[in-house]
Design an enzyme around this catalytic site. Structure first.
Site, short mmCIF file in Angstrom:
data_model
loop_
_atom_site.label_atom_id
_atom_site.label_comp_id
_atom_site.label_asym_id
_atom_site.label_seq_id
_atom_site.Cartn_x
_atom_site.Cartn_y
_atom_site.Cartn_z
CG HIS A 70 -1.86 -1.23 1.14
ND1 HIS A 70 -3.12 -1.20 0.58
CD2 HIS A 70 -1.66 -2.52 1.53
CE1 HIS A 70 -3.66 -2.41 0.65
NE2 HIS A 70 -2.79 -3.22 1.22
CG HIS A 80 -6.31 -3.10 2.90
ND1 HIS A 80 -5.12 -3.25 3.56
CD2 HIS A 80 -6.64 -1.78 3.02
CE1 HIS A 80 -4.74 -2.08 4.05
NE2 HIS A 80 -5.65 -1.18 3.76
#
Length: 261
Positions: A70, A80
């Site tokens: 990220h 995520h």
């Protein structure tokens, strides 16, 4: 090729369709999100030369690179966030390739973000926007234009204070509206995260991550050049690296728009 693809190929060749790069340059200087000190941290981009036409490789140039999934302009897959951890096809290698290309609606909240770095987008704001601009179609990226990318290279980009980051983002009412009432593909933003900088104080905390990923939708962060896109009519292409079991990935994002030809 089919007739449609031939038309697209011709349009790209003649400039009738042009590409706008929505990606910030990935470098060791590009900032990453900063979490409270008790949590693990996102690693910045690092690049180490292997050879550059020298004794380590006289005819070739290449680098070893390391980073977090990220870091920089990046894609968030449903896995995520804890709300998306049990969904099917929830990692970047399992997301269907068809999902990486979708039309976009650009919602301009520059004035609100300039007036208040902690501006929170609500359902009421989106409904008022639709009254002025038209209904948000289904299966579109929702791109929030804040011009935040113009702050890259300054401390105002992360905008860290003693109590954490300060940047605009949506509340739960806005995300629920976009996901459940407008069936969005995902949320695309110029800030370092899809949530507001102070989203830990919202209910639920981090509503963009919680609601988007819990419903199998995606996130795009750290975009640039949203000011070059029309409100309707752009197509975003955002294909992450195919990382086995990956929760996200840096990527090159671009949009196709009508050109001048």
């Amino acid at each position: 090729m089919t007739g449609l693809l031939t038309q697209l190929a011709d349009a790209l060749t003649t400039g009738a369709v042009k590409c706008v790069d929505l990606t910030n340059t990935l470098s060791p200087d590009f900032p990453v999100i900063v979490l409270p000190v008790e949590f693990g941290q996102c690693a910045p981009f690092r690049m180490e030369p292997v050879s550059r036409y020298d004794q380590n490789g006289p005819a070739w140039y290449w680098n070893n690179i390391t980073m977090n999934e990220h870091t920089g302009t990046h894609f968030d897959a449903p896995a995520h966030w804890v709300t998306g951890k049990d969904l099917p096809s929830n990692t970047v290698d399992a997301v269907p390739a068809q999902s990486f290309m979708a039309p976009a609606v650009v919602i301009d909240i520059v004035a609100e973000s300039d007036a208040d770095a902690d501006f929170v987008l609500t359902r009421a704001h989106l409904e008022a926007w639709e009254e002025k601009n038209g209904r948000i179609p289904p299966r579109h990226w929702i791109a929030l234009r804040t011009d935040w990318s113009k702050k890259v290279g300054t401390v105002e980009y992360l905008n860290l204070k003693d109590d954490g980051a300060h940047s605009p983002g949506p509340d739960a009412s806005a995300i629920n509206f976009l996901v459940h009432d407008r069936d969005c593909v995902g949320l695309a933003v110029e800030t370092v995260g899809t949530d507001a900088g102070q989203a830990q104080h919202l209910e639920p905390p981090y509503p963009a991550h919680s609601i988007l990923h819990g419903n199998g939708r995606y996130g795009l962060q750290c975009l640039a050049n949203l000011d070059q896109l029309p409100t309707f009519g752009a197509v975003i292409v955002a294909a992450p690296l195919k990382i086995m079991g990956g929760s996200g990935s840096p990527l090159r994002v671009f949009a196709m728009i009508e050109g001048d030809a």
